[in-house]
Design a protein around this motif. Structure first.
Motif, short mmCIF file in Angstrom:
data_model
loop_
_atom_site.label_atom_id
_atom_site.label_comp_id
_atom_site.label_asym_id
_atom_site.label_seq_id
_atom_site.Cartn_x
_atom_site.Cartn_y
_atom_site.Cartn_z
N VAL A 192 0.85 -1.20 0.00
CA VAL A 192 0.00 0.00 0.00
C VAL A 192 0.88 1.25 0.00
O VAL A 192 1.90 1.30 0.69
CB VAL A 192 -0.96 0.01 1.21
CG1 VAL A 192 -1.83 1.25 1.20
CG2 VAL A 192 -1.83 -1.24 1.21
N LEU B 166 -4.95 7.19 -3.69
CA LEU B 166 -6.07 6.62 -4.44
C LEU B 166 -5.82 6.68 -5.93
O LEU B 166 -5.17 7.61 -6.43
CB LEU B 166 -7.36 7.39 -4.11
CG LEU B 166 -7.73 7.48 -2.63
CD1 LEU B 166 -9.00 8.31 -2.46
CD2 LEU B 166 -7.88 6.12 -2.00
N ASP B 167 -6.36 5.71 -6.66
CA ASP B 167 -6.27 5.74 -8.12
C ASP B 167 -7.37 6.64 -8.68
O ASP B 167 -8.14 7.24 -7.93
CB ASP B 167 -6.30 4.33 -8.72
CG ASP B 167 -7.63 3.61 -8.53
OD1 ASP B 167 -8.64 4.26 -8.18
OD2 ASP B 167 -7.66 2.39 -8.76
N HIS C 72 -10.12 5.98 -9.89
CA HIS C 72 -11.47 5.50 -9.60
C HIS C 72 -11.79 5.59 -8.10
O HIS C 72 -12.85 5.14 -7.66
CB HIS C 72 -11.64 4.06 -10.05
CG HIS C 72 -11.38 3.87 -11.52
ND1 HIS C 72 -12.23 4.33 -12.50
CD2 HIS C 72 -10.35 3.30 -12.17
CE1 HIS C 72 -11.75 4.04 -13.68
NE2 HIS C 72 -10.60 3.42 -13.52
N GLY C 73 -10.87 6.14 -7.32
CA GLY C 73 -11.09 6.29 -5.89
C GLY C 73 -10.74 5.06 -5.07
O GLY C 73 -11.04 4.99 -3.89
N HIS C 74 -10.08 4.08 -5.68
CA HIS C 74 -9.66 2.88 -4.97
C HIS C 74 -8.25 3.08 -4.40
O HIS C 74 -7.42 3.75 -5.01
CB HIS C 74 -9.65 1.66 -5.90
CG HIS C 74 -10.98 1.41 -6.52
ND1 HIS C 74 -11.18 1.41 -7.87
CD2 HIS C 74 -12.20 1.16 -5.97
CE1 HIS C 74 -12.44 1.16 -8.14
NE2 HIS C 74 -13.09 1.01 -6.99
N VAL C 75 -7.99 2.44 -3.27
CA VAL C 75 -6.65 2.52 -2.67
C VAL C 75 -5.63 1.92 -3.63
O VAL C 75 -5.82 0.81 -4.14
CB VAL C 75 -6.62 1.77 -1.31
CG1 VAL C 75 -5.21 1.69 -0.76
CG2 VAL C 75 -7.54 2.46 -0.31
N LEU C 76 -4.56 2.67 -3.89
CA LEU C 76 -3.51 2.22 -4.80
C LEU C 76 -2.60 1.25 -4.05
O LEU C 76 -1.99 1.61 -3.04
CB LEU C 76 -2.71 3.42 -5.30
CG LEU C 76 -1.67 3.15 -6.37
CD1 LEU C 76 -2.30 2.56 -7.63
CD2 LEU C 76 -0.94 4.43 -6.73
N ARG C 77 -2.55 0.02 -4.53
CA ARG C 77 -1.73 -1.02 -3.90
C ARG C 77 -0.82 -1.62 -4.96
O ARG C 77 -1.30 -2.13 -5.98
CB ARG C 77 -2.59 -2.10 -3.27
CG ARG C 77 -1.78 -3.15 -2.55
CD ARG C 77 -2.68 -4.21 -1.93
NE ARG C 77 -1.88 -5.24 -1.33
CZ ARG C 77 -1.37 -6.28 -1.98
NH1 ARG C 77 -1.58 -6.41 -3.28
NH2 ARG C 77 -0.65 -7.17 -1.35
#
Length: 101
Positions: A39, A60-61, A63-68
């Motif tokens: 993360v 966040l990417d 699309h609002g998702h956590v960038l992992r």
């Protein structure tokens, strides 16, 4: 301690990179870190001089998702774009290098 809480450093960080400007181009002195689990986190420095980091925020990417990062032990490096307007991240770990724009 320069982080907002002890939890901000749980499990340790594998890499740290300095961020000198934010997305709007305003100057700031903040950090981006990579965790053992891949993360990526952003720590904004709230101090005019010295270091006083705000609580960690996951990156966040679009699309609002956590960038992992797909591999563990993520190590980020800030890479400025050619025109000087912004930056990308190059991230490595126990797998391939990837660039995040």
């Amino acid at each position: 301690r320069v982080t907002a809480s002890e939890h901000d450093i749980q499990f340790g960080y594998c890499g740290v990179t300095a961020l000198m400007t934010n997305m709007t181009g305003e100057k700031e002195r903040s950090l981006i870190t990579g965790s053992y689990y891949g993360v990526l986190y952003y720590f904004r420095n709230m101090a005019e001089s010295g270091v006083a980091l705000r609580q960690r925020q996951p990156i966040l990417d679009s699309h609002g998702h956590v960038l992992r990062h797909p591999s563990p032990k993520a190590v980020p490096i800030v890479y400025p774009v050619k025109d000087g307007n912004g930056h990308h991240l190059i991230v490595g770990g126990e797998g391939a290098l990837m660039i995040y724009k």
